[in-house]
Scaffold this active site. Structure first.
Site, PDB file in Angstrom:
ATOM      1  CG  ASP A  47      -5.801   5.756  -2.448  1.00 25.90           C
ATOM      2  OD1 ASP A  47      -4.733   6.122  -1.931  1.00 25.90           O
ATOM      3  OD2 ASP A  47      -6.794   5.408  -1.791  1.00 25.90           O
ATOM      4  CD  GLU A 233      -1.411   2.284   2.722  1.00 24.49           C
ATOM      5  OE1 GLU A 233      -2.155   1.552   3.409  1.00 24.49           O
ATOM      6  OE2 GLU A 233      -1.549   3.527   2.663  1.00 24.49           O
TER       7      GLU A 233
END
Length: 357
Positions: A47, A233
């Site tokens: 991420d 997401e």
């Protein structure tokens, strides 16, 4: 006569010597700059979030694996080289955000830094994830932060936090207004095997969501479904020439099928809170036999501002799990204004460093 000739030649000789030493060296420096290379991966983790500010690149990450309890910020004058991480915040001993810190992002507004993050009180199962925001005490992104509290990502009066499950908050300005976009559940559940959707809402300031959430994407396309859990997401605003995109991740982060897709605001003069004003296409960046699970990206430009780069993670193996590494790749823009991310380049390939580095 000979003395006059010699006096005339001397300045010329000095000029030739000067240009041979300094002019040639400058040419070699330019040549060496053009030959500078880097290789992926540039680090470990997942991420990845990067922001360029005053000549430096700041990378914000959670400390450790999916069960992280802290957030760090690194600083480097090179996009292709990560700086030394400095822990800027640790979770409290108890409470809604005492564990499971995921996907923090660093943003700059009004001479203050803000970190948006997801966390939970326990897990697995990961059913407690909510989103919060930290505010810097000073103008230093590696300095002290204070907790501004939980974000209003959907009201659930029956839950102890009062909010609905939410992760991966990203923020950005559209037509002068601040908006938050995130991944969330339609309602709280007792299992983390719950589908995730993308929501957007307006903000009155960097720590306050002031409007009701609007669902703008669900995993409803063939390339978004078919795995153990359908999800959307990791949404990220990407803006250029008055066009607004949300680049997001779909399929499952723990599988090789993780990939990027795109939402585009059809009419930037109209409200982004109108779900019909967003159009979807994808996948726009997906793995190959040599590059697995390309997802959860952020975006920046080269030091001289001439190139665009995507900063993303990939899986280290095809085995389900969260062992991942960090990669950079230059991308371009199509004539219709859409980003063109190309095909992910395998690890170990020498790539030119970002322009101006």
């Amino acid at each position: 006569m000979n003395n006059k000739k010699n006096s005339f030649r001397t300045p010329i000789l000095w000029c030739l010597l000067f240009f041979s030493l300094y002019g040639l060296n400058d040419g070699n420096a330019q040549l060496n700059q053009n030959q500078l290379k880097f290789k992926n991966p540039i680090g470990n983790g997942a991420d990845p979030w990067v922001i360029k500010h005053n000549g430096y690149y700041y990378v914000c990450q959670s400390n450790g694996d999916i069960n992280s309890k802290g957030i760090s910020v690194s600083k480097s004058n090179k996009l292709s080289q990560l700086g030394k991480p400095v822990t800027v915040w640790n979770t409290p001993a108890a409470g809604w955000n005492s564990s499971q810190v995921w996907a923090p992002e660093l943003h700059y507004f009004n001479k203050k830094w803000y970190i948006y993050y997801a966390a939970g009180k326990a897990g697995p199962p990961y059913i407690h994830q909510r989103s919060g925001v930290l505010e810097s005490v000073t103008d230093d992104p590696q300095g002290e932060y204070v907790d501004k509290g939980i974000l209003n990502t959907g009201v659930d009066a029956g839950n102890e936090t009062g909010m609905i499950w939410a992760i991966d908050v990203n923020v950005g300005h559209i037509a002068g207004k601040l908006y938050a976009v995130w991944s969330g559940w339609e309602q709280n559940a007792t299992t983390d095997k719950t589908s995730q959707h993308l929501y957007i809402a307006e903000m009155s300031n960097p720590w306050t969501i002031s409007s009701a959430r609007v669902k703008i994407s669900s995993p409803d396309q063939p390339w978004e479904t078919g795995g153990p859990l359908d999800l959307n997401e990791g949404p990220q605003f990407l803006m250029r020439n008055d066009q607004v995109f949300i680049i997001y991740s779909t399929r499952e982060s723990w599988t090789p099928e993780y990939r990027l897709a795109q939402l585009k605001l059809k009419d930037p003069s109209k409200s982004p809170l109108d779900a019909a004003n967003w159009e979807k296409r994808g996948p726009v960046f997906q793995g190959t036999a040599k590059v697995l699970g390309t997802g959860h990206a952020s975006f920046t430009q080269s030091p001289d501002g001439k190139e665009w780069w995507v900063f993303y993670h990939t899986k280290k193996s095809s085995t389900p799990g969260w062992a991942r590494d960090l990669r950079l790749q230059k991308f371009t823009w199509r004539t219709d204004g859409n980003p063109d991310f190309g095909i992910p380049i395998p690890a170990g390939v020498s790539l030119p460093v970002p322009s101006g580095e």
